[in-house]
Design a protein around this motif. Structure first.
Motif, PDB file in Angstrom:
ATOM      1  N   THR A  57       0.828  -1.207   0.000  1.00 38.37           N
ATOM      2  CA  THR A  57       0.000   0.000   0.000  1.00 38.37           C
ATOM      3  C   THR A  57       0.859   1.253   0.000  1.00 38.37           C
ATOM      4  O   THR A  57       0.568   2.228  -0.712  1.00 38.37           O
ATOM      5  N   ASN A  60       2.250   1.612  -3.360  1.00 41.03           N
ATOM      6  CA  ASN A  60       1.207   1.536  -4.383  1.00 41.03           C
ATOM      7  C   ASN A  60       1.423   0.354  -5.337  1.00 41.03           C
ATOM      8  O   ASN A  60       1.260   0.467  -6.553  1.00 41.03           O
ATOM      9  N   THR A  62       0.344  -3.083  -6.969  1.00 39.65           N
ATOM     10  CA  THR A  62      -0.935  -3.749  -7.238  1.00 39.65           C
ATOM     11  C   THR A  62      -0.734  -5.257  -7.446  1.00 39.65           C
ATOM     12  O   THR A  62       0.380  -5.723  -7.691  1.00 39.65           O
ATOM     13  N   CYS A  68      -5.404 -11.352  -4.237  1.00 36.15           N
ATOM     14  CA  CYS A  68      -5.824 -10.519  -3.103  1.00 36.15           C
ATOM     15  C   CYS A  68      -6.917 -11.210  -2.299  1.00 36.15           C
ATOM     16  O   CYS A  68      -6.941 -11.125  -1.066  1.00 36.15           O
ATOM     17  N   TYR A 146      -6.019  -5.621 -11.733  1.00 34.97           N
ATOM     18  CA  TYR A 146      -4.952  -5.341 -10.774  1.00 34.97           C
ATOM     19  C   TYR A 146      -5.389  -4.204  -9.864  1.00 34.97           C
ATOM     20  O   TYR A 146      -5.795  -3.136 -10.317  1.00 34.97           O
ATOM     21  N   ARG A 147      -5.321  -4.448  -8.560  1.00 34.89           N
ATOM     22  CA  ARG A 147      -5.705  -3.456  -7.550  1.00 34.89           C
ATOM     23  C   ARG A 147      -4.698  -3.471  -6.398  1.00 34.89           C
ATOM     24  O   ARG A 147      -3.987  -4.450  -6.196  1.00 34.89           O
ATOM     25  N   VAL A 148      -4.669  -2.368  -5.640  1.00 35.87           N
ATOM     26  CA  VAL A 148      -3.948  -2.368  -4.367  1.00 35.87           C
ATOM     27  C   VAL A 148      -4.798  -3.147  -3.375  1.00 35.87           C
ATOM     28  O   VAL A 148      -5.952  -2.793  -3.137  1.00 35.87           O
ATOM     29  N   CYS A 149      -4.256  -4.216  -2.822  1.00 36.96           N
ATOM     30  CA  CYS A 149      -5.051  -5.146  -2.007  1.00 36.96           C
ATOM     31  C   CYS A 149      -5.453  -4.512  -0.677  1.00 36.96           C
ATOM     32  O   CYS A 149      -4.606  -4.065   0.102  1.00 36.96           O
TER      33      CYS A 149
END
Length: 289
Positions: A57, A60, A62, A68, A146-149
């Protein structure tokens, strides 16, 4: 950097205690030590995964949603394992002090394994509640994105968070009632005991008090999202600082008390720990005394 140093220290201490736990048959055939090892393993896993998510986080980084989901399931389950196990340890002290004749029957090794399975089952409920709604609502292509978990990405509706919080508050109520009940019963026995029994009972009562304090720190985690959400509306930097404070105080601090309660206060475990340090991990079996 401070957080990384703290986590490294806690992990080293916990791994040393886990090593000590497996040095003597008495520890892994006694319920309270089995529960203690369960909390150590859960805390190690939580520290590693939560720290990894913290770093991701911060920078940043991803990852794909399917990965996740797996990480979140593990973190969610083992975040609850520690407070549930602490409650079970308090019940074990209640049985040992208030029902000593039935202690061997109720607190056997097989009972310990069954309790740990029940603890993991109960700890899975909150993750199941949140993710089942997410799985039912999310489209199939979401899992390759793809995301920030973070837990936030699984909350698609506001009532999801309310339901998740309701489960957490129910857990808090059950654990609080259990702790208070055990404390009152042990207090009554402590007042009526005499001699060595009185000394042993008061020591058990102090252990329950330490468990209560540790459990309180763990359960305050349930209120942290509400506090953080309110702060987020005020100031972004304050929100970031509050999140770091909550992480250090209610995730790290609550998980460094287990070594104090059973690693240092318990005479048998402390003796084994000293032997482990002296032998520099070279002696596989600790002689019985």
């Amino acid at each position: 950097m401070v957080i990384q140093i703290l986590i490294a220290v806690f992990l080293c201490i916990n791994l040393l205690l886990i090593r000590t736990f497996f040095m003597k048959d008495f520890f892994y055939t006694t319920m309270r030590y089995i529960f203690f090892a369960n909390t150590l393993l859960a805390d190690c896993l939580i520290l590693i995964l939560s720290n990894m998510l913290l770093i991701f986080t911060f920078f940043n980084v991803t990852m794909q949603m399917w990965l996740c989901v797996i990480i979140y399931i593990v973190v969610s389950v083992y975040t609850s394992v520690t407070p549930f196990t602490l409650t079970a340890m308090t019940l074990e002290r209640y049985v040992a002090i208030c029902m000593p004749l039935r202690h061997a029957e109720l607190c056997s090794r097989s009972s310990s394994v069954n309790c740990i399975l029940i603890i993991h089952g109960l700890s899975s409920v909150s993750a199941i509640v949140l993710l089942s709604i997410f799985f039912a609502s999310a489209t199939s292509n979401v899992y390759t994105q793809y995301r920030v978990c973070s837990k936030v990405i699984f909350i698609l509706y506001r009532w999801q968070n309310d339901l998740y919080s309701a489960v957490g508050q129910l857990y808090f109520l059950i654990m609080a009632i259990t702790i208070i009940f055990c404390y009152v019963k042990i207090m009554k026995v402590a007042k009526s005991a005499s001699g060595e029994n009185k000394k042993s009972t008061w020591k058990g009562l102090k252990t329950v008090i330490l468990h209560t304090f540790q459990l309180l720190l763990c359960l305050i985690q349930l209120w942290c999202p509400f506090i953080e959400a309110a702060v987020f509306q005020i100031d972004l930097m304050l929100y970031v600082n509050v999140r770091y404070f909550n992480y250090i105080t209610f995730y790290l601090a609550s998980r460094c008390l287990s070594p104090l309660i059973y690693g240092l206060r318990d005479e048998k475990f402390f003796h084994a720990l000293k032997y482990c340090l002296r032998s520099n991990f070279k002696t596989p079996i600790l002689p019985l005394k």
